[in-house]
Design a protein around this motif. Sequence first.
Motif, mmCIF file in Angstrom:
data_model
loop_
_atom_site.group_PDB
_atom_site.id
_atom_site.type_symbol
_atom_site.label_atom_id
_atom_site.label_comp_id
_atom_site.label_asym_id
_atom_site.label_seq_id
_atom_site.Cartn_x
_atom_site.Cartn_y
_atom_site.Cartn_z
ATOM 1 N N MET A 1 -23.199 29.177 -21.406
ATOM 2 C CA MET A 1 -22.805 28.682 -22.742
ATOM 3 C C MET A 1 -21.399 28.072 -22.689
ATOM 4 S SD MET A 1 -21.968 30.925 -26.129
ATOM 5 C CE MET A 1 -23.580 31.514 -26.620
ATOM 6 N N PHE A 2 -20.456 28.803 -22.050
ATOM 7 C CA PHE A 2 -19.092 28.279 -21.938
ATOM 8 C C PHE A 2 -18.972 27.381 -20.709
ATOM 9 C CE2 PHE A 2 -18.637 32.090 -24.543
ATOM 10 C CZ PHE A 2 -17.857 31.605 -25.570
ATOM 11 N N LYS A 3 -17.840 26.719 -20.587
ATOM 12 C CA LYS A 3 -17.615 25.783 -19.485
ATOM 13 C C LYS A 3 -17.821 26.481 -18.140
ATOM 14 C CE LYS A 3 -14.343 22.049 -18.445
ATOM 15 N NZ LYS A 3 -14.371 22.126 -16.999
ATOM 16 N N LYS A 4 -18.437 25.783 -17.219
ATOM 17 C CA LYS A 4 -18.765 26.334 -15.906
ATOM 18 C C LYS A 4 -17.487 26.519 -15.080
ATOM 19 C CE LYS A 4 -22.100 25.513 -12.196
ATOM 20 N NZ LYS A 4 -21.221 25.174 -11.050
ATOM 21 N N ARG A 5 -17.429 27.628 -14.344
ATOM 22 C CA ARG A 5 -16.294 27.894 -13.468
ATOM 23 C C ARG A 5 -16.601 27.261 -12.110
ATOM 24 N NH1 ARG A 5 -13.681 32.939 -14.899
ATOM 25 N NH2 ARG A 5 -13.447 33.501 -12.699
ATOM 26 N N ASP A 6 -15.889 26.194 -11.786
ATOM 27 C CA ASP A 6 -16.180 25.611 -10.474
ATOM 28 C C ASP A 6 -14.916 25.332 -9.666
ATOM 29 O OD1 ASP A 6 -15.311 23.439 -11.924
ATOM 30 O OD2 ASP A 6 -17.289 22.483 -12.025
ATOM 31 N N GLU A 13 -5.061 27.991 -14.002
ATOM 32 C CA GLU A 13 -3.956 27.195 -14.553
ATOM 33 C C GLU A 13 -4.435 26.131 -15.546
ATOM 34 O OE1 GLU A 13 -0.702 27.700 -13.582
ATOM 35 O OE2 GLU A 13 -0.685 28.270 -11.458
ATOM 36 N N GLY A 14 -5.748 26.090 -15.772
ATOM 37 C CA GLY A 14 -6.278 25.053 -16.651
ATOM 38 C C GLY A 14 -6.251 25.466 -18.108
ATOM 39 N N LYS A 15 -6.600 24.510 -18.955
ATOM 40 C CA LYS A 15 -6.571 24.755 -20.388
ATOM 41 C C LYS A 15 -7.936 25.178 -20.925
ATOM 42 C CE LYS A 15 -2.781 21.801 -21.983
ATOM 43 N NZ LYS A 15 -2.106 22.605 -23.023
ATOM 44 N N TYR A 16 -8.995 25.043 -20.104
ATOM 45 C CA TYR A 16 -10.322 25.308 -20.653
ATOM 46 C C TYR A 16 -10.732 26.769 -20.553
ATOM 47 C CZ TYR A 16 -10.985 20.351 -21.180
ATOM 48 O OH TYR A 16 -10.845 19.052 -21.576
ATOM 49 N N LEU A 17 -11.358 27.228 -21.614
ATOM 50 C CA LEU A 17 -11.910 28.579 -21.621
ATOM 51 C C LEU A 17 -13.148 28.610 -20.732
ATOM 52 C CD1 LEU A 17 -11.818 31.457 -22.843
ATOM 53 C CD2 LEU A 17 -13.335 30.623 -24.655
ATOM 54 N N GLU A 18 -13.074 29.377 -19.646
ATOM 55 C CA GLU A 18 -14.181 29.499 -18.683
ATOM 56 C C GLU A 18 -14.367 30.977 -18.342
ATOM 57 O OE1 GLU A 18 -13.068 27.060 -15.319
ATOM 58 O OE2 GLU A 18 -13.174 25.210 -16.474
ATOM 59 N N SER B 117 -3.945 31.421 -24.915
ATOM 60 C CA SER B 117 -4.492 31.797 -26.212
ATOM 61 C C SER B 117 -5.691 30.895 -26.534
ATOM 62 C CB SER B 117 -3.385 31.619 -27.254
ATOM 63 O OG SER B 117 -3.812 32.038 -28.501
ATOM 64 N N VAL B 118 -6.770 31.532 -26.966
ATOM 65 C CA VAL B 118 -8.029 30.824 -27.236
ATOM 66 C C VAL B 118 -8.010 30.306 -28.678
ATOM 67 C CG1 VAL B 118 -10.543 31.116 -27.378
ATOM 68 C CG2 VAL B 118 -9.235 32.386 -25.634
ATOM 69 N N THR B 126 -18.845 24.607 -26.953
ATOM 70 C CA THR B 126 -18.281 25.762 -26.231
ATOM 71 C C THR B 126 -17.717 25.361 -24.869
ATOM 72 O OG1 THR B 126 -20.517 26.287 -25.488
ATOM 73 C CG2 THR B 126 -19.628 27.634 -27.272
ATOM 74 N N GLU B 127 -18.139 24.205 -24.371
ATOM 75 C CA GLU B 127 -17.641 23.769 -23.057
ATOM 76 C C GLU B 127 -16.314 23.020 -23.159
ATOM 77 O OE1 GLU B 127 -20.512 21.798 -20.683
ATOM 78 O OE2 GLU B 127 -22.059 23.306 -21.069
ATOM 79 N N ASN B 128 -15.819 22.908 -24.379
ATOM 80 C CA ASN B 128 -14.616 22.103 -24.585
ATOM 81 C C ASN B 128 -13.586 22.867 -25.419
ATOM 82 O OD1 ASN B 128 -12.965 19.830 -24.499
ATOM 83 N ND2 ASN B 128 -13.913 18.925 -26.327
ATOM 84 N N LEU B 129 -13.372 24.143 -25.068
ATOM 85 C CA LEU B 129 -12.415 24.962 -25.815
ATOM 86 C C LEU B 129 -11.077 24.941 -25.104
ATOM 87 C CD1 LEU B 129 -14.676 27.957 -26.864
ATOM 88 C CD2 LEU B 129 -13.570 26.317 -28.379
ATOM 89 N N LYS B 130 -10.136 24.207 -25.665
ATOM 90 C CA LYS B 130 -8.822 24.049 -25.028
ATOM 91 C C LYS B 130 -7.865 25.122 -25.498
ATOM 92 C CE LYS B 130 -8.464 19.208 -23.784
ATOM 93 N NZ LYS B 130 -7.950 17.911 -24.216
#
Lengths: 155, 155
Positions: A1-6, A13-18, B117-118, B126-130
Amino acid sequence: MFKKRDNIKEVEEGKYLEPKFDKNGLIPVIASDFKTGDILMHGYMNDEALKKTIETKEAHYWSRSRNKIWHKGQTSGFVQIVKEIRIDDDQDSVWLIVDIGDGASCHVGYRSCFYRSVPLGEINNTENLKMEFKENKKIFDPKKVYRDEPNPTKL
Amino acid sequence: MFKKRDNIKEVEEGKYLEPKFDKNGLIPVIASDFKTGDILMHGYMNDEALKKTIETKEAHYWSRSRNKIWHKGQTSGFVQIVKEIRIDDDQDSVWLIVDIGDGASCHVGYRSCFYRSVPLGEINNTENLKMEFKENKKIFDPKKVYRDEPNPTKL
């Protein structure tokens, strides 16, 4: 459902919730008190509980004893209003900063689940470690609130 | 090693430390900052790590990536001095209140592992939560401190 961890660099260090869910689909969650900073509880979320928490700003967990999504406060009325959600470096644990007003988080009746302090220092007998109670007053009577619901504590 | 859990009332309301380790022999642990109250990290202990932590008053964890006891700060120098240990209602999670001086807890170099912080509210994708960075300055340079040690973060 959430962004894939690759990519480990992106995870750290990224901004995306994974978020990383374990093999049971769960991620551990800490809730701390917005007002006092005390830790109130430690629980788990699945992806749906995390999504619901982000969207509704009320804490939802995965109940491992009942095996379903658990909108905290549904029975007791002690909803946790989420002020902030943080995630850790490798994105495998979540910290919620919550407002519970003058309520409680603990099914035993105390404000925080962490109401006992472990003695520090040399141990003579690990089977005889007596703790100190740090909370003396229950906020509510669990028998009145939960009635016949099964106790989530397991041996 | 610790007292046997044989009574739910005792586990919840008793004075004895009767920690519950999961089927891998681990219990989740939260460490918070003595000075600021911020949560620094989420980790795990086995029974031996918990015993060592109680006795030495320095945090010891179980490293799941290295599969061994981990005296926090052994490599980085950022030892966690334990001011207090709390355990929760069903005794299946531990809260350490620790003093790290002006040091760091996070292998990425930040003071706390929870430096992001989310965003809260309605989710479109959901794949684009900065997320937002809440710490901007690293306390140390992990490349200099850890050199060739493998990164504990796993995808």
